[in-house]
Design a protein around this motif. Structure first.
Motif, PDB file in Angstrom:
ATOM      1  N   GLY A   1       0.794  12.209  -9.505  1.00 11.54           N
ATOM      2  CA  GLY A   1       0.256  13.546  -9.238  1.00 11.54           C
ATOM      3  C   GLY A   1       1.288  14.622  -9.500  1.00 11.54           C
TER       4      GLY A   1
ATOM      5  N   ASN B   1      -8.965   8.262   0.787  1.00 13.83           N
ATOM      6  CA  ASN B   1      -9.083   6.883   0.331  1.00 13.83           C
ATOM      7  C   ASN B   1      -7.779   6.123   0.504  1.00 13.83           C
TER       8      ASN B   1
ATOM      9  N   GLU C   1      -5.166  14.147  -6.630  1.00 10.64           N
ATOM     10  CA  GLU C   1      -4.670  12.877  -7.157  1.00 10.64           C
ATOM     11  C   GLU C   1      -4.810  11.750  -6.138  1.00 10.64           C
ATOM     12  N   MET C   2      -4.524  12.069  -4.864  1.00  7.28           N
ATOM     13  CA  MET C   2      -4.473  10.998  -3.866  1.00  7.28           C
ATOM     14  C   MET C   2      -5.696  10.984  -2.953  1.00  7.28           C
TER      15      MET C   2
ATOM     16  N   LEU D   1       0.984   4.194  -2.863  1.00 13.32           N
ATOM     17  CA  LEU D   1       0.784   5.613  -2.565  1.00 13.32           C
ATOM     18  C   LEU D   1       1.952   6.460  -3.083  1.00 13.32           C
TER      19      LEU D   1
ATOM     20  N   TRP E   1      -7.179  14.465 -13.395  1.00 15.63           N
ATOM     21  CA  TRP E   1      -6.781  14.108 -12.040  1.00 15.63           C
ATOM     22  C   TRP E   1      -7.639  12.927 -11.568  1.00 15.63           C
ATOM     23  N   SER E   2      -7.111  12.188 -10.598  1.00 21.19           N
ATOM     24  CA  SER E   2      -7.699  10.872 -10.330  1.00 21.19           C
ATOM     25  C   SER E   2      -8.416  10.699  -8.993  1.00 21.19           C
ATOM     26  N   ALA E   3      -8.515  11.725  -8.187  1.00 23.49           N
ATOM     27  CA  ALA E   3      -9.141  11.545  -6.868  1.00 23.49           C
ATOM     28  C   ALA E   3     -10.627  11.192  -7.032  1.00 23.49           C
ATOM     29  N   PRO E   4     -11.236  10.561  -6.019  1.00 21.55           N
ATOM     30  CA  PRO E   4     -12.621  10.090  -6.144  1.00 21.55           C
ATOM     31  C   PRO E   4     -13.639  11.207  -6.421  1.00 21.55           C
TER      32      PRO E   4
ATOM     33  N   TRP F   1       7.252   6.487   1.798  1.00 25.37           N
ATOM     34  CA  TRP F   1       5.994   6.889   2.412  1.00 25.37           C
ATOM     35  C   TRP F   1       6.214   7.903   3.537  1.00 25.37           C
TER      36      TRP F   1
ATOM     37  N   ARG G   1       1.365   6.892  -6.684  1.00 28.39           N
ATOM     38  CA  ARG G   1       0.298   7.877  -6.952  1.00 28.39           C
ATOM     39  C   ARG G   1       0.799   9.297  -6.728  1.00 28.39           C
TER      40      ARG G   1
ATOM     41  N   GLU H   1       0.833  -1.207   0.000  1.00 25.33           N
ATOM     42  CA  GLU H   1       0.000   0.000   0.000  1.00 25.33           C
ATOM     43  C   GLU H   1       0.870   1.260   0.000  1.00 25.33           C
TER      44      GLU H   1
END
Lengths: 537, 315
Positions: A85, B314, A210-211, A78, B287-290, A167, A81, A74
């Motif tokens: 971003g 998330n 993005e996150m 992250l 952009w990819s956020a929910p 991280w 990601r 995980e």
């Protein structure tokens, strides 16, 4: 004992170690009685449960509430990601909104550290390295150089600017993006125009867009709730009607005036947008506006449409998409009402968001003239449109300059001209105007109070403002003398309330706070009783 | 920061006037080849500097417009209730602080006096060197003037000494001041050493080779032999020319003229700016956020009914 200096590369080291612990000895001294001084541990440590669940290895504070990843996989996901971003952040297509400013801010810095001496958080914290305005910017620069450019890894080692992207780096950087109020005093001071406040915002944007990482108060309870139920306060249109009815009764009770606050009046000249926090926490501000406008021939209305009764736009602090959604909604409400212009009440960031930032979002018939309430209020006072007696405000008053209105918009003088007319004992804080210090609640801090963040903002981010307020009233510090901090911004009022409360400033020094319109109404000659109630709230 | 610019002209012109033609007359073939290489490097570095600078300038010039994010040094039009109907800041008003800043480094004087004490003489020295090169070496190529060698030498030396004192002071301050050391890349210390070497080299080249009776352009063209010190100075200058497009001199340009800091240009209905904004709002949002639905354009967010209601966190 002198602490070991934290270096830029330390941000990625010691996954479970806390980089900094703030002590009472670190922070900047305040000009007040020792009984209100700081304890050894001014920021309460998180509970074991909180520590095990949330990231807090930056400084033991959790503002964002980032859950700790459950596995290495995980964490790696992250990190990936984050890099995705970052690529978007540096892409003109994906980040056209702020690409130019970001690239210039990243490239312009010559590390002269002039900005450090401008930053109230850095100074208040006793010059803790991680709060230096350039620290997070430098972390980002190094990550970009190493991970976004070919041969960056080798170059980073050769130039001695290495950094590990893991991280720990990302979690600390996310928290660090919420240790800056984006007051942009550093940018004002930078001889090369490098804007560390903008870098902070763009980092927040990367995390949010993005996150999906953003403080709950700003995102879920903020912009998302505003778009869904109408206001970040949770006030729905029916609830608003009740609140307004209550205000009308209160106005009558206080002033004897029967005033009907206009709602959804089509074709009015002005759609007045209040920060909805005023409806709950400072209804006297909304009432004061109503009393002032009622006393003149201003054609105005409020809106009961979703989002149309809450001026806030938290998107300006962290997320372009949410910024666009809310700004266009504000404009749509005004368009549907057919008003001539939108007037933003006492809310700093709403000023900046709607008048300035949204200027290149709103096109065609959504591009409705938008103005600040302050020039309008100045017109009422300085052109004699309401009768005022300065003698009714004969107590010490100082003015807080909301960064968004003053440094970031150049609205400097109207509020001063008003206070000079109606407050015989008006005195400035030092510094003031475009050189002002942030209240410490900027960029969302005023509404963020999860876990131990409240302690941090009272101890660190708001410390300089508290010092300014106390110094402004040093000659009249006797609690028997009522004093007033005028803060024409809802978020600033919230932060100043918390700051004063944390020091018992009302009981110990007789210092109260409030907006500008309350002082104006307090000075109205046709009111029998004072409008300002000298009681803590 | 402008050091690089001033070094261009000196070495260029000295090499130019001491062209390979004259060296050929000296019958030293190996020297000719060497000088051709030096001249090639030098003019190549000029070409590189120009092209790379243009590429960077164009990159910024064609960049999409951005949302407004200015700040203000004093009162603005927003203090007026009909600000949108007023004329916005004129170019001349924008340029005033720029000129003050370029000439006197006013912000450093006010905000960071300790550094200003060295930055100011450094920059004054550089400005004087730029003017010196124009006056002494470029102008005679354009108009028929004869420069007094004594004053030429004096001007050049005073300028170089000022820049050197400033540069040395900055280097020492950078190395000894804890705040200034913070985050300053090690390689930049070398840059300052290199700057000082170039300045010293320029001083030496001019003083030792041309001496107190510094020749005019005509004299130089007729018989001056290019000494090693000039060659070295030219090579050092070439290095600066190559570095120039990546240095702060271009950033300086954008510092003042980019539409960021004090832009203050409103979006008026029907204007060219509005058309640009519309084109940008027509771009897809990737952009990819929910809370950002896939496949939307920016303009779609202004027309959606159920907006941005998804949660964010998330992780």
């Amino acid at each position: 004992m002198k602490r070991k200096k934290i270096r830029v590369e330390d941000i990625g080291k010691g996954r479970n170690e806390q980089l900094l612990t703030i002590t009472g000895e670190d922070v900047m001294p305040l000009p007040c009685a020792p009984e209100n001084g700081d304890c050894q541990q001014p920021v309460r440590p998180l509970t074991e449960e909180q520590r095990s669940g949330y990231e807090c290895s930056l400084d033991g504070v959790s503002a964002v509430g980032i859950p700790k990843p459950k596995s290495k996989e995980e964490e790696d996901r992250l990190v990936q990601r984050f890099l995705d971003g970052l690529r978007k952040l540096l892409s003109q297509k994906d980040n056209w909104t702020f690409w130019q400013q970001l690239v210039l801010a990243l490239e312009n810095c010559v590390r002269c550290q002039t900005c450090s001496e401008a930053c109230p958080i850095y100074l208040s914290s006793g010059k803790q390295e991680i709060y230096r305005p350039t620290y997070r910017a430098e972390v980002l620069r190094r990550i970009i150089r190493k991970y976004m450019r070919k041969g960056g890894g080798v170059l980073a080692k050769v130039t001695g600017e290495d950094i590990e992207l893991n991280w720990a780096t990302i979690a600390r950087l996310a928290e660090l993006a919420y240790r800056c109020t984006m007051c942009r005093r550093c940018a004002q001071w930078c001889p090369l125009g490098s804007d560390n406040g903008l870098i902070t915002r763009e980092l927040r944007k990367l995390f949010s867009q993005e996150m999906g990482i953003a403080p709950r108060e700003i995102h879920e309870s903020g912009t998302v709730q505003q778009l869904k139920v109408g206001s970040s306060t949770g006030i729905t249109p029916p609830a608003l009607e009740n609140i307004i009815s209550f205000m009308e009764e209160e106005i009558e009770e206080k002033t004897g005036k029967k005033i009907k606050i206009p709602f959804d009046r089509e074709g009015a000249d002005i759609l007045l947008l209040h920060n909805a926090g005023e409806f709950i926490s400072w209804p006297e501000s909304v009432e004061a506006f109503a009393i002032l406008f009622d006393a003149t021939d201003i054609s105005w209305t409020l809106s009961s449409e979703l989002v149309g009764y809450d001026a806030v736009n938290y998107g300006v602090w962290y997320d372009d998409v949410q910024l666009v959604r809310i700004a266009t909604k504000h404009a749509q409400v005004a368009k549907e009402l057919g008003v001539k212009r939108i007037n933003v009440g006492e809310c700093g960031h709403a000023h900046k968001a709607l008048l300035v930032v949204a200027d290149r979002i709103l096109t065609g018939d959504l591009n409705i003239p938008r103005e600040s309430a302050l020039p309008l209020l100045e017109d009422l006072v300085c052109n004699g449109k309401i009768k005022l007696d300065p003698g009714r405000n004969d107590f010490p008053v100082t003015l807080h300059d909301p960064c968004n209105m003053v440094r970031l918009m150049g609205i400097v003088e109207p509020q001063r001209r008003i206070l000079s007319r109606i407050c015989p004992q008006f005195r400035e804080m030092e510094p003031h105007g475009v050189d002002n210090y942030c209240c410490g609640g900027g960029s969302g801090f005023a509404i963020m109070s999860s876990m131990n963040f409240q302690d941090w903002k009272e101890t660190v981010s708001g410390r300089m403002k508290l010092k300014q307020i106390l110094e402004a009233f040093q000659d009249v510090i006797d609690p028997g003398i009522h004093k007033y901090v005028c803060a024409p911004c809802s978020n600033c009022k919230g932060q100043i309330r918390d700051l004063l409360n944390s020091r018992g400033a009302w009981e110990n020094y007789g210092i109260l706070y409030g907006g500008l319109v309350e002082l104006m109404v307090n000075a109205m000659v046709d009111l029998e009783k004072p409008f300002i109630a000298w009681e803590w709230r | 920061m402008i050091l690089e610019a001033c070094e261009i002209a000196g070495a260029a012109n000295l090499l130019f006037w001491n062209s390979p033609r004259q060296v050929a007359e000296s019958k030293k073939g190996d020297r000719i080849v060497f000088l051709y290489i030096v001249v090639g490097i030098y003019y190549g570095s000029i070409a590189f500097c120009v092209i790379a600078s243009l590429v960077r300038l164009i990159k910024f010039a064609v960049a999409p417009i951005h949302l407004r994010w200015e700040f203000y040094r004093t009162s603005s039009l927003y203090e007026l209730s009909d600000w949108w109907a007023r004329d916005h800041v004129r170019l001349v008003d924008k340029l005033k602080p720029v000129v003050l800043e370029i000439l006197f480094l006013r912000d450093y004087y006010i905000r960071n006096r300790g550094l200003w004490y060295f930055l100011f003489p450094f920059h004054v020295g550089i400005y004087l060197l730029i003017l010196w090169h124009i006056w002494y070496l470029v102008l005679p190529m354009i108009v028929n003037i004869r420069v007094d060698p004594f004053w030429g030498l004096m001007w050049g030396h005073v300028a170089t000494v000022l820049a050197s004192i400033g540069g040395l002071g900055i280097l020492v301050k950078r190395m000894t001041d804890e705040d200034l050391r913070a985050y300053y890349p090690s390689i930049h210390y070398l840059k300052w050493v290199f700057i000082l070497l170039t300045l010293f080299g320029g001083f030496y080249a001019v003083h030792c080779c041309l001496g107190a009776s510094m020749p005019s352009i005509e004299e130089a063209e007729i018989g001056l032999y290019p000494p090693s010190s000039i060659v070295i100075h030219a090579l050092l200058s070439s290095a600066w020319l190559i570095y120039l497009p990546f240095s702060h001199i271009l950033r300086l340009f954008f510092r003042y003229y980019h539409h960021v800091r004090w832009d203050d240009v409103p979006n008026v209905r029907g204007s060219g700016l509005e058309r640009k904004v519309k084109r940008l709002l027509d771009q897809p949002v990737r952009w990819s956020a929910p809370h950002i639905p896939h496949g939307r354009k920016w303009e779609d967010f202004s027309s959606e009914r159920e907006q941005g209601t998804e949660g964010s966190r998330n992780t």
